[in-house]
Write an enzyme that holds these catalytic residues in place. Sequence first.
Site, PDB file in Angstrom:
ATOM      1  N   THR A  20      42.127 -42.236 -66.116  1.00 60.03           N
ATOM      2  CA  THR A  20      40.995 -42.921 -66.760  1.00 60.03           C
ATOM      3  C   THR A  20      39.700 -42.339 -66.205  1.00 60.03           C
ATOM      4  O   THR A  20      39.597 -42.105 -65.001  1.00 60.03           O
ATOM      5  CB  THR A  20      41.033 -44.445 -66.471  1.00 60.03           C
ATOM      6  OG1 THR A  20      42.252 -44.979 -66.982  1.00 60.03           O
ATOM      7  CG2 THR A  20      39.863 -45.170 -67.107  1.00 60.03           C
ATOM      8  N   LYS A  66      45.510 -50.826 -70.722  1.00 63.29           N
ATOM      9  CA  LYS A  66      46.692 -50.141 -71.274  1.00 63.29           C
ATOM     10  C   LYS A  66      47.787 -51.160 -71.598  1.00 63.29           C
ATOM     11  O   LYS A  66      48.409 -51.097 -72.653  1.00 63.29           O
ATOM     12  CB  LYS A  66      47.231 -49.114 -70.274  1.00 63.29           C
ATOM     13  CG  LYS A  66      46.307 -47.920 -70.094  1.00 63.29           C
ATOM     14  CD  LYS A  66      46.853 -47.004 -69.012  1.00 63.29           C
ATOM     15  CE  LYS A  66      45.882 -45.897 -68.700  1.00 63.29           C
ATOM     16  NZ  LYS A  66      46.195 -45.200 -67.460  1.00 63.29           N
ATOM     17  N   LEU A  88      39.964 -47.352 -61.123  1.00 61.27           N
ATOM     18  CA  LEU A  88      40.248 -46.791 -62.443  1.00 61.27           C
ATOM     19  C   LEU A  88      41.486 -45.928 -62.261  1.00 61.27           C
ATOM     20  O   LEU A  88      41.626 -45.251 -61.230  1.00 61.27           O
ATOM     21  CB  LEU A  88      39.085 -45.923 -62.936  1.00 61.27           C
ATOM     22  CG  LEU A  88      37.799 -46.632 -63.371  1.00 61.27           C
ATOM     23  CD1 LEU A  88      36.751 -45.615 -63.822  1.00 61.27           C
ATOM     24  CD2 LEU A  88      38.066 -47.611 -64.512  1.00 61.27           C
ATOM     25  N   ASP A  89      42.369 -45.933 -63.255  1.00 60.52           N
ATOM     26  CA  ASP A  89      43.592 -45.137 -63.139  1.00 60.52           C
ATOM     27  C   ASP A  89      43.272 -43.654 -62.971  1.00 60.52           C
ATOM     28  O   ASP A  89      42.196 -43.188 -63.352  1.00 60.52           O
ATOM     29  CB  ASP A  89      44.456 -45.301 -64.402  1.00 60.52           C
ATOM     30  CG  ASP A  89      44.981 -46.717 -64.544  1.00 60.52           C
ATOM     31  OD1 ASP A  89      45.073 -47.421 -63.527  1.00 60.52           O
ATOM     32  OD2 ASP A  89      45.295 -47.101 -65.691  1.00 60.52           O
ATOM     33  N   TYR A  90      44.252 -42.933 -62.472  1.00 56.91           N
ATOM     34  CA  TYR A  90      44.154 -41.482 -62.286  1.00 56.91           C
ATOM     35  C   TYR A  90      43.685 -40.787 -63.573  1.00 56.91           C
ATOM     36  O   TYR A  90      42.826 -39.916 -63.551  1.00 56.91           O
ATOM     37  CB  TYR A  90      45.545 -40.979 -61.883  1.00 56.91           C
ATOM     38  CG  TYR A  90      45.649 -39.520 -61.537  1.00 56.91           C
ATOM     39  CD1 TYR A  90      45.064 -39.015 -60.385  1.00 56.91           C
ATOM     40  CD2 TYR A  90      46.364 -38.654 -62.374  1.00 56.91           C
ATOM     41  CE1 TYR A  90      45.185 -37.677 -60.063  1.00 56.91           C
ATOM     42  CE2 TYR A  90      46.489 -37.305 -62.050  1.00 56.91           C
ATOM     43  CZ  TYR A  90      45.898 -36.824 -60.897  1.00 56.91           C
ATOM     44  OH  TYR A  90      46.011 -35.500 -60.573  1.00 56.91           O
TER      45      TYR A  90
END
Length: 244
Positions: free
Chosen positions: A108, A194, A104-106
Amino acid sequence: MEKVRLQKFMADAGVASRRKSEEMIATGHVRVNGKTVVEMGVKVDHSDKIEVDGMPLETEKKRYILMYKPRGVISAVTDDKDRKVVTDLLKDDVRERVYPIGRLDYDTSGLLLLTNDGEFANHLMHPRYHVDKSYVAKVEGTLTTDEIRSLEKGIKLTGYTSARSKVTVMSKDKKKHSSIVRIVIHEGHNHQVKNMFDAVGHQVIKLSRERYDFLTLEGLVSGQYRDLSRQEVADLKKEITDRK
Ligand code: URA
């Protein structure tokens, strides 16, 4: 852990296939608690000291952890910029070397699985197994029916076209010029959600993963985690096997 046959234990630890492990046992390559074992049928667990060609076997217990990842944490076990990583959130009750399944992104938040079971992780990450992941995104503006349709059908992104997805608009805030949208995908490309919304002109403002297959964040607050139950692990493994 229940004792299992030595060759299965070796295969689970990634030494070799079960058949190859049997050959290694039969030809005297394996020692259990200091004694060479050549016959089949010996059963072992993590308390036994197993050596293959004199090298101790990693006998870490398998762990399967469901974490509610907060924003501002990297989905990794180390970071070259020294930022906080998800394994920093684990306490002394997790001594095994677990790592995140996918990313998961930073910025998110949401449901992240961690494990030290390599085979399990690889299977879950493979798009072929179609594990549904559900995200809730706050996006700029409001989506038209055509935009929803093209997101659902699959949209051209850099290097690939996204697979079919399911998009549900949960609410619209006309004053703030934003909407809350749920999107269910089964792939796991970098920044995929995104990028998908960007491709239809609606930048993601905030993103959270609320579901991973049948697993949810129920009972956890941001930063907390729990072990998956035996049943949950078995059900995930069964789904993967059924989809093979
Ligand atoms: N898609 C994204 O864009 N970011 C995530 O963290 C997960 C899916």
